[in-house]
Design a protein around this motif. Structure first.
Motif, PDB file in Angstrom:
ATOM      1  N   ARG A   1      22.064  -8.734 -26.047  1.00  0.00           N
ATOM      2  CA  ARG A   1      21.982  -9.801 -25.033  1.00  0.00           C
ATOM      3  C   ARG A   1      23.344 -10.438 -24.803  1.00  0.00           C
ATOM      4  NH1 ARG A   1      17.012 -10.818 -27.726  1.00  0.00           N
ATOM      5  NH2 ARG A   1      18.020 -12.369 -29.057  1.00  0.00           N
ATOM      6  N   PHE A   2      24.113 -10.582 -25.870  1.00  0.00           N
ATOM      7  CA  PHE A   2      25.456 -11.133 -25.749  1.00  0.00           C
ATOM      8  C   PHE A   2      26.328 -10.242 -24.856  1.00  0.00           C
ATOM      9  CE2 PHE A   2      29.767 -11.551 -27.959  1.00  0.00           C
ATOM     10  CZ  PHE A   2      30.139 -12.666 -27.214  1.00  0.00           C
ATOM     11  N   ALA A   3      26.251  -8.934 -25.035  1.00  0.00           N
ATOM     12  CA  ALA A   3      27.022  -8.015 -24.191  1.00  0.00           C
ATOM     13  C   ALA A   3      26.624  -8.156 -22.727  1.00  0.00           C
ATOM     14  CB  ALA A   3      26.812  -6.583 -24.663  1.00  0.00           C
ATOM     15  N   PHE A   4      25.321  -8.242 -22.460  1.00  0.00           N
ATOM     16  CA  PHE A   4      24.853  -8.426 -21.089  1.00  0.00           C
ATOM     17  C   PHE A   4      25.393  -9.727 -20.500  1.00  0.00           C
ATOM     18  CE2 PHE A   4      21.795 -10.695 -18.437  1.00  0.00           C
ATOM     19  CZ  PHE A   4      21.742  -9.849 -17.333  1.00  0.00           C
ATOM     20  N   GLN A   5      25.349 -10.810 -21.274  1.00  0.00           N
ATOM     21  CA  GLN A   5      25.835 -12.101 -20.791  1.00  0.00           C
ATOM     22  C   GLN A   5      27.319 -12.057 -20.424  1.00  0.00           C
ATOM     23  OE1 GLN A   5      24.830 -14.775 -23.974  1.00  0.00           O
ATOM     24  NE2 GLN A   5      22.619 -14.677 -23.554  1.00  0.00           N
ATOM     25  N   ARG A   6      28.107 -11.361 -21.247  1.00  0.00           N
ATOM     26  CA  ARG A   6      29.535 -11.298 -20.973  1.00  0.00           C
ATOM     27  C   ARG A   6      29.820 -10.486 -19.699  1.00  0.00           C
ATOM     28  NH1 ARG A   6      32.009 -14.899 -21.596  1.00  0.00           N
ATOM     29  NH2 ARG A   6      33.924 -13.660 -21.412  1.00  0.00           N
ATOM     30  N   ILE A   7      29.100  -9.405 -19.496  1.00  0.00           N
ATOM     31  CA  ILE A   7      29.272  -8.617 -18.276  1.00  0.00           C
ATOM     32  C   ILE A   7      28.816  -9.434 -17.063  1.00  0.00           C
ATOM     33  CG2 ILE A   7      28.523  -6.538 -17.049  1.00  0.00           C
ATOM     34  CD1 ILE A   7      28.165  -5.240 -19.865  1.00  0.00           C
ATOM     35  N   SER A   8      27.683 -10.129 -17.197  1.00  0.00           N
ATOM     36  CA  SER A   8      27.163 -10.950 -16.107  1.00  0.00           C
ATOM     37  C   SER A   8      28.130 -12.073 -15.751  1.00  0.00           C
ATOM     38  CB  SER A   8      25.806 -11.525 -16.499  1.00  0.00           C
ATOM     39  OG  SER A   8      25.284 -12.343 -15.487  1.00  0.00           O
ATOM     40  N   GLN A   9      28.705 -12.713 -16.755  1.00  0.00           N
ATOM     41  CA  GLN A   9      29.653 -13.794 -16.498  1.00  0.00           C
ATOM     42  C   GLN A   9      30.905 -13.291 -15.788  1.00  0.00           C
ATOM     43  OE1 GLN A   9      30.288 -15.765 -20.253  1.00  0.00           O
ATOM     44  NE2 GLN A   9      28.171 -16.527 -20.337  1.00  0.00           N
ATOM     45  N   ARG A  10      31.261 -12.055 -16.032  1.00  0.00           N
ATOM     46  CA  ARG A  10      32.401 -11.469 -15.320  1.00  0.00           C
ATOM     47  C   ARG A  10      32.099 -11.434 -13.805  1.00  0.00           C
ATOM     48  NH1 ARG A  10      36.801  -8.091 -15.901  1.00  0.00           N
ATOM     49  NH2 ARG A  10      37.018  -6.467 -14.315  1.00  0.00           N
ATOM     50  N   GLY A  11      30.890 -11.039 -13.459  1.00  0.00           N
ATOM     51  CA  GLY A  11      30.503 -11.032 -12.055  1.00  0.00           C
ATOM     52  C   GLY A  11      30.436 -12.430 -11.470  1.00  0.00           C
ATOM     53  N   GLN A  12      29.904 -13.391 -12.229  1.00  0.00           N
ATOM     54  CA  GLN A  12      29.789 -14.761 -11.738  1.00  0.00           C
ATOM     55  C   GLN A  12      31.163 -15.384 -11.485  1.00  0.00           C
ATOM     56  OE1 GLN A  12      27.395 -16.798 -14.645  1.00  0.00           O
ATOM     57  NE2 GLN A  12      25.605 -15.495 -14.287  1.00  0.00           N
ATOM     58  N   ALA A  13      32.109 -15.109 -12.364  1.00  0.00           N
ATOM     59  CA  ALA A  13      33.452 -15.662 -12.190  1.00  0.00           C
ATOM     60  C   ALA A  13      34.104 -15.140 -10.921  1.00  0.00           C
ATOM     61  CB  ALA A  13      34.309 -15.318 -13.409  1.00  0.00           C
ATOM     62  N   GLN A  14      33.948 -13.858 -10.635  1.00  0.00           N
ATOM     63  CA  GLN A  14      34.550 -13.294  -9.435  1.00  0.00           C
ATOM     64  C   GLN A  14      33.837 -13.773  -8.165  1.00  0.00           C
ATOM     65  OE1 GLN A  14      36.180  -9.055  -9.891  1.00  0.00           O
ATOM     66  NE2 GLN A  14      34.635  -9.123 -11.520  1.00  0.00           N
ATOM     67  N   ALA A  15      32.509 -13.959  -8.241  1.00  0.00           N
ATOM     68  CA  ALA A  15      31.764 -14.470  -7.087  1.00  0.00           C
ATOM     69  C   ALA A  15      32.172 -15.913  -6.782  1.00  0.00           C
ATOM     70  CB  ALA A  15      30.275 -14.385  -7.353  1.00  0.00           C
ATOM     71  N   SER A  16      32.347 -16.734  -7.814  1.00  0.00           N
ATOM     72  CA  SER A  16      32.763 -18.121  -7.616  1.00  0.00           C
ATOM     73  C   SER A  16      34.150 -18.198  -7.010  1.00  0.00           C
ATOM     74  CB  SER A  16      32.721 -18.874  -8.940  1.00  0.00           C
ATOM     75  OG  SER A  16      31.404 -18.919  -9.463  1.00  0.00           O
ATOM     76  N   ALA A  17      35.046 -17.338  -7.479  1.00  0.00           N
ATOM     77  CA  ALA A  17      36.405 -17.313  -6.937  1.00  0.00           C
ATOM     78  C   ALA A  17      36.397 -16.902  -5.468  1.00  0.00           C
ATOM     79  CB  ALA A  17      37.280 -16.367  -7.750  1.00  0.00           C
ATOM     80  N   ALA A  18      35.548 -15.952  -5.110  1.00  0.00           N
ATOM     81  CA  ALA A  18      35.468 -15.500  -3.720  1.00  0.00           C
ATOM     82  C   ALA A  18      34.897 -16.581  -2.824  1.00  0.00           C
ATOM     83  CB  ALA A  18      34.613 -14.235  -3.624  1.00  0.00           C
ATOM     84  N   ALA A  19      33.907 -17.336  -3.320  1.00  0.00           N
ATOM     85  CA  ALA A  19      33.300 -18.402  -2.530  1.00  0.00           C
ATOM     86  C   ALA A  19      34.267 -19.551  -2.304  1.00  0.00           C
ATOM     87  CB  ALA A  19      32.036 -18.913  -3.227  1.00  0.00           C
TER      88      ALA A  19
END
Length: 288
Positions: free
Chosen positions: A266-284
């Motif tokens: 679950r920790f690995a999934f969270q870290r990969i997911s947070q990578r996507g969230q960080a890039q989406a926030s930067a784009a917005a």
């Protein structure tokens, strides 16, 4: 001249007025004057009332006439009523109109980690798994060493390595954690597309990522039985290898070892997911 009882009589038909002539009837004169005044007053009141009635009648006729005109207009069929353009004050140009606007939806974080063309953030072991520890609830896991290689099959058992190679794995990142005699190595395999990562998840049935000791993590899973997990998210496939540092085998009823491995997955999934969230926030937040 005799002075007896009684004196001069001043009254109707009496004598003794000046010059000896008859005396005027003052009471009768006063009554006649009051009667004439009353007649003049009633004549004035009556004339005013007649004038008021005449004015009221004229106003009533005007109001009735106006009401009759309005009623006749409202009762006309629509074909006989004036067109909108003929009505005074109608405008051919009603003014500017504005189309309703809807703000664009926020970027989907998963879009940014589903393709190498969009997943442009720096990717390093320390960036993906930062810090020196990982805390889950009240349990703190100490972080060991990390590594990264483009030769994905070189750090896996042969069965898993063959599948990674077949689906064009471009990189494999590893990190290890330890707590209470149990150690876990997380492996994150990177692909160009999410379709390639999904195929790995479907095809893998056995084979583990090689355990990574170092920096406080003793050697484990070099012999004996260890437990592995497999999953994928976006263009990443992620794996765990869990075993005892004592070399003890992990059995199917070993809830402690299973819980640790599931927590790290679950920790690995969270870290990969947070990578996507960080890039989406930067784009917005980026200016258009």
């Amino acid at each position: 001249m005799s002075f007896g009882q009684g004196g001069p009589q001043w009254g109707p038909g009496g004598t003794g007025g000046p010059g000896g002539g008859p005396t005027p009837d003052w009471a009768a004169l006063a009554e006649a004057s009051e009667a004439r005044a009353r007649r003049r007053k009633w004549l004035m009141i009556g004339g005013g009332a007649l004038a008021t009635v005449g004015i009221a009648a004229a106003v009533a006729i005007t109001v009735v006439s106006a009401s009759s005109d309005d009623a006749s207009a409202s009762n006309k069929p629509a074909s006989e009523l004036p067109a909108t353009a003929d009505i005074p004050g109608a405008s051919e140009n009603p003014g500017p109109t504005f189309k309703p606007t809807t703000p664009p939806p926020p970027p989907d974080p998963k879009d940014f980690i589903s393709s190498a063309k969009k997943d442009k953030a720096p990717l390093t072991p320390e960036g993906l798994f930062p810090g020196k520890t990982f805390t889950s609830g009240e349990t703190v896991y100490k972080k060991g060493t990390t590594d990264s290689t483009k030769q994905c099959a070189s750090v896996t058992q042969p069965a898993l390595g063959a599948i990674l190679t077949k689906n064009d794995c471009t990189r494999l990142i590893r990190v290890s954690y330890v707590k209470g005699g149990l150690a876990v190595t997380i492996g994150v395999a990177v692909f160009d597309t999410s379709a390639e990562a999904a195929k790995v998840k479907e095809q893998v049935s056995k084979g583990l990522v090689t355990a990574l000791p170092g920096k406080g993590v003793p050697g484990f899973c070099q012999t004996g039985v260890c437990r592995g997990t497999y999953n994928a998210y976006g263009r990443y496939a992620y794996f765990t290898t869990t075993g005892y540092t004592s070399g003890k085998n992990v059995t199917t009823g070993d809830r402690k070892a299973y819980d640790v491995g599931d927590t790290m997955a679950r920790f690995a999934f969270q870290r990969i997911s947070q990578r996507g969230q960080a890039q989406a926030s930067a784009a917005a937040a980026a200016p258009e």
